[in-house]
Design a protein around this motif. Structure first.
Motif, PDB file in Angstrom:
ATOM      1  N   ILE A  10       0.839  -1.204   0.000  1.00 23.04           N
ATOM      2  CA  ILE A  10       0.000   0.000   0.000  1.00 23.04           C
ATOM      3  C   ILE A  10       0.871   1.250   0.000  1.00 23.04           C
ATOM      4  O   ILE A  10       0.644   2.201  -0.768  1.00 23.04           O
ATOM      5  N   ALA A  11       1.899   1.250   0.864  1.00 24.46           N
ATOM      6  CA  ALA A  11       2.806   2.397   0.901  1.00 24.46           C
ATOM      7  C   ALA A  11       3.549   2.549  -0.426  1.00 24.46           C
ATOM      8  O   ALA A  11       3.753   3.678  -0.917  1.00 24.46           O
ATOM      9  N   PHE A  12       3.943   1.429  -1.015  1.00 29.42           N
ATOM     10  CA  PHE A  12       4.676   1.483  -2.284  1.00 29.42           C
ATOM     11  C   PHE A  12       3.814   2.057  -3.399  1.00 29.42           C
ATOM     12  O   PHE A  12       4.260   2.925  -4.163  1.00 29.42           O
ATOM     13  N   PHE A  13       2.571   1.593  -3.516  1.00 32.76           N
ATOM     14  CA  PHE A  13       1.709   2.048  -4.609  1.00 32.76           C
ATOM     15  C   PHE A  13       1.250   3.494  -4.425  1.00 32.76           C
ATOM     16  O   PHE A  13       0.730   4.088  -5.364  1.00 32.76           O
ATOM     17  N   ASN A  14       1.426   4.038  -3.241  1.00 34.87           N
ATOM     18  CA  ASN A  14       1.119   5.455  -3.030  1.00 34.87           C
ATOM     19  C   ASN A  14       2.354   6.336  -3.163  1.00 34.87           C
ATOM     20  O   ASN A  14       2.257   7.561  -3.002  1.00 34.87           O
ATOM     21  N   SER A  15       3.505   5.727  -3.449  1.00 34.28           N
ATOM     22  CA  SER A  15       4.716   6.498  -3.686  1.00 34.28           C
ATOM     23  C   SER A  15       4.781   6.910  -5.162  1.00 34.28           C
ATOM     24  O   SER A  15       3.985   6.449  -5.990  1.00 34.28           O
ATOM     25  N   ARG A  16       5.745   7.755  -5.509  1.00 31.63           N
ATOM     26  CA  ARG A  16       5.880   8.206  -6.894  1.00 31.63           C
ATOM     27  C   ARG A  16       6.207   7.040  -7.821  1.00 31.63           C
ATOM     28  O   ARG A  16       5.673   6.938  -8.933  1.00 31.63           O
ATOM     29  N   LEU A  17       7.083   6.134  -7.359  1.00 32.56           N
ATOM     30  CA  LEU A  17       7.430   4.972  -8.175  1.00 32.56           C
ATOM     31  C   LEU A  17       6.216   4.072  -8.364  1.00 32.56           C
ATOM     32  O   LEU A  17       5.950   3.584  -9.479  1.00 32.56           O
ATOM     33  N   GLY A  18       5.468   3.848  -7.286  1.00 33.68           N
ATOM     34  CA  GLY A  18       4.279   3.008  -7.391  1.00 33.68           C
ATOM     35  C   GLY A  18       3.210   3.611  -8.282  1.00 33.68           C
ATOM     36  O   GLY A  18       2.558   2.905  -9.065  1.00 33.68           O
ATOM     37  N   LEU A  19       3.018   4.926  -8.190  1.00 37.18           N
ATOM     38  CA  LEU A  19       2.030   5.591  -9.035  1.00 37.18           C
ATOM     39  C   LEU A  19       2.415   5.491 -10.512  1.00 37.18           C
ATOM     40  O   LEU A  19       1.560   5.261 -11.375  1.00 37.18           O
ATOM     41  N   SER A  20       3.706   5.671 -10.805  1.00 35.19           N
ATOM     42  CA  SER A  20       4.139   5.552 -12.197  1.00 35.19           C
ATOM     43  C   SER A  20       4.016   4.116 -12.694  1.00 35.19           C
ATOM     44  O   SER A  20       3.740   3.885 -13.879  1.00 35.19           O
ATOM     45  N   MET A  21       4.190   3.129 -11.793  1.00 39.01           N
ATOM     46  CA  MET A  21       4.010   1.730 -12.190  1.00 39.01           C
ATOM     47  C   MET A  21       2.550   1.445 -12.514  1.00 39.01           C
ATOM     48  O   MET A  21       2.231   0.773 -13.500  1.00 39.01           O
ATOM     49  N   ARG A  22       1.640   1.970 -11.689  1.00 41.10           N
ATOM     50  CA  ARG A  22       0.211   1.791 -11.970  1.00 41.10           C
ATOM     51  C   ARG A  22      -0.168   2.484 -13.278  1.00 41.10           C
ATOM     52  O   ARG A  22      -0.977   1.960 -14.052  1.00 41.10           O
ATOM     53  N   ALA A  23       0.425   3.641 -13.549  1.00 44.92           N
ATOM     54  CA  ALA A  23       0.163   4.331 -14.811  1.00 44.92           C
ATOM     55  C   ALA A  23       0.652   3.507 -15.992  1.00 44.92           C
ATOM     56  O   ALA A  23       0.004   3.447 -17.044  1.00 44.92           O
ATOM     57  N   THR A  24       1.783   2.843 -15.818  1.00 45.53           N
ATOM     58  CA  THR A  24       2.307   1.976 -16.875  1.00 45.53           C
ATOM     59  C   THR A  24       1.345   0.836 -17.170  1.00 45.53           C
ATOM     60  O   THR A  24       1.121   0.474 -18.331  1.00 45.53           O
ATOM     61  N   GLY A  25       0.760   0.259 -16.122  1.00 42.45           N
ATOM     62  CA  GLY A  25      -0.186  -0.830 -16.325  1.00 42.45           C
ATOM     63  C   GLY A  25      -1.497  -0.379 -16.935  1.00 42.45           C
ATOM     64  O   GLY A  25      -2.111  -1.097 -17.716  1.00 42.45           O
ATOM     65  N   MET A  26      -1.928   0.839 -16.608  1.00 47.71           N
ATOM     66  CA  MET A  26      -3.203   1.344 -17.135  1.00 47.71           C
ATOM     67  C   MET A  26      -3.095   1.713 -18.610  1.00 47.71           C
ATOM     68  O   MET A  26      -3.968   1.364 -19.420  1.00 47.71           O
ATOM     69  N   ASN A  27      -2.043   2.454 -18.970  1.00 48.21           N
ATOM     70  CA  ASN A  27      -1.874   2.877 -20.363  1.00 48.21           C
ATOM     71  C   ASN A  27      -0.397   3.174 -20.586  1.00 48.21           C
ATOM     72  O   ASN A  27       0.086   4.253 -20.233  1.00 48.21           O
ATOM     73  N   ILE A  28       0.296   2.224 -21.164  1.00 47.64           N
ATOM     74  CA  ILE A  28       1.745   2.354 -21.291  1.00 47.64           C
ATOM     75  C   ILE A  28       2.123   3.478 -22.252  1.00 47.64           C
ATOM     76  O   ILE A  28       3.139   4.159 -22.049  1.00 47.64           O
ATOM     77  N   GLN A  29       1.295   3.728 -23.299  1.00 50.10           N
ATOM     78  CA  GLN A  29       1.609   4.805 -24.234  1.00 50.10           C
ATOM     79  C   GLN A  29       1.519   6.166 -23.551  1.00 50.10           C
ATOM     80  O   GLN A  29       2.388   7.036 -23.736  1.00 50.10           O
ATOM     81  N   THR A  30       0.458   6.370 -22.754  1.00 49.16           N
ATOM     82  CA  THR A  30       0.315   7.634 -22.042  1.00 49.16           C
ATOM     83  C   THR A  30       1.434   7.810 -21.027  1.00 49.16           C
ATOM     84  O   THR A  30       1.975   8.916 -20.864  1.00 49.16           O
ATOM     85  N   ALA A  31       1.788   6.726 -20.338  1.00 46.02           N
ATOM     86  CA  ALA A  31       2.874   6.809 -19.361  1.00 46.02           C
ATOM     87  C   ALA A  31       4.192   7.200 -20.036  1.00 46.02           C
ATOM     88  O   ALA A  31       4.944   8.029 -19.525  1.00 46.02           O
TER      89      ALA A  31
END
Length: 314
Positions: free
Chosen positions: A148-169
């Motif tokens: 939970i702490a990881f996914f709320n960090s900047r690295l975790g947020l960018s990882m979730r963005a990569t999974g949602m839409n890699i082109q936008t990321a």
């Protein structure tokens, strides 16, 4: 021992694996089958080190690192050699079978005379069941909070963005390759942690222990999503943990009713397929063939047929 208590004990042992499934397949949107091989390798590395007289905690940690290494190997095959991630996972998992035998020196290893994190709890006065419940449950809580702490960090947020839409990321300057490497290493490290916990709890490790374990993780994920359908990381991780415990409780109950244990994996596969089919089909009276909902469903089905294709593996 009650059915619920037994389900919680086994469920907590498999929670790290279910969290690995969530990280790879939900957060990163990568169908990584390396998780099955990492589960087995984590257990085998842990068992080999315990049999060699190493401590229980270092054995658990090195087992997790072994799984993370398999995740990085899959990442290398996918990103550098341009293999489809599904094929890369299959290749790594296939090779991990022989690697497990090489690490243990045999197809199975007994740990009944070795000190584990569960025997430490028993030495403190807990019985076998309560030791499993508190130790595995405590590790699950720690791992869940860390995720939970990881996914709320900047690295975790960018990882979730990569999974949602890699082109936008990518367009936002995110190094998606690095995020995929970190994500797959984390997911497979969690899977290996689960394998190491199972090996220490049951007192032996066999190379076939990981067979079909991916379906268990998917069942936990699907049940959790059905119970708590939230995209937010803290609720999603809680749903995965809850799904794993509910699934193992259901399995314990069905076995208590007299189901042949050999049919458990078949029932699990059918249950997962049914949940996915119901979710994708969206059965309701509003989607009957002659209604507007039914026409929308037909359009979605035809679009799926048009977009569906066999992945280019070679």
């Amino acid at each position: 021992m009650s059915t619920i208590e037994l389900g919680l004990q086994i469920g907590f042992l498999y929670c790290p694996f279910a969290l690995g499934i969530y990280v790879a397949m939900r957060a990163l949107s990568l169908p990584d089958l390396t998780l099955e091989g990492s589960f087995g390798l984590g257990g085998c590395v842990c068992a080999a080190m315990l049999a060699d007289g190493r401590g229980a905690v270092p054995s658990l940690a090195i087992g997790c690192l072994g799984g993370a290494a398999l995740g990085l190997l899959t990442t290398f095959l996918h990103l550098r050699l341009h293999l489809n991630v599904l094929l890369a996972g299959i290749l790594v998992t296939t090779g991990s079978w022989s690697l497990c035998i090489l690490v243990m020196g045999a197809s199975n290893v007994s740990l009944l005379t070795q000190q584990t994190i569960f025997t430490w709890a028993q030495d403190a006065g807990l019985d076998s069941g309560r030791a499993t419940l508190f130790v595995a449950g405590g590790i699950t809580v720690v791992l869940g909070a860390a995720l939970i702490a990881f996914f709320n960090s900047r690295l975790g947020l960018s990882m979730r963005a990569t999974g949602m839409n890699i082109q936008t990321a990518r367009s936002m300057g995110v190094r998606t390759e690095a995020r995929q490497a970190v994500g797959l290493a984390t997911a497979n490290g969690l899977a290996a942690c689960s394998g190491a916990l199972v090996a220490q709890q049951q007192g032996f490790m066999d190379v076939s222990a990981s067979s079909g374990v991916v379906v268990i993780g998917l069942a936990a994920l699907m049940i959790g999503i059905a119970v708590i359908p939230s995209p937010r990381p803290h609720w999603a991780i809680l749903s995965v943990i809850l799904g794993a415990c509910i699934y193992r409780t259901m399995v314990a109950w069905t076995l208590e009713q007299g189901l042949d244990p050999n049919y458990v994996k078949l029932v699990t596969a059918v249950a997962v397929a049914t949940v996915l089919a119901v979710r994708n089909a969206s059965f309701s009276l509003k989607a009957l063939p002659w209604t507007e909902g039914g026409r929308r469903r037909r359009r979605r089905r035809f679009t799926y047929y048009e977009n569906d294709k066999v992945a280019t593996f070679l």
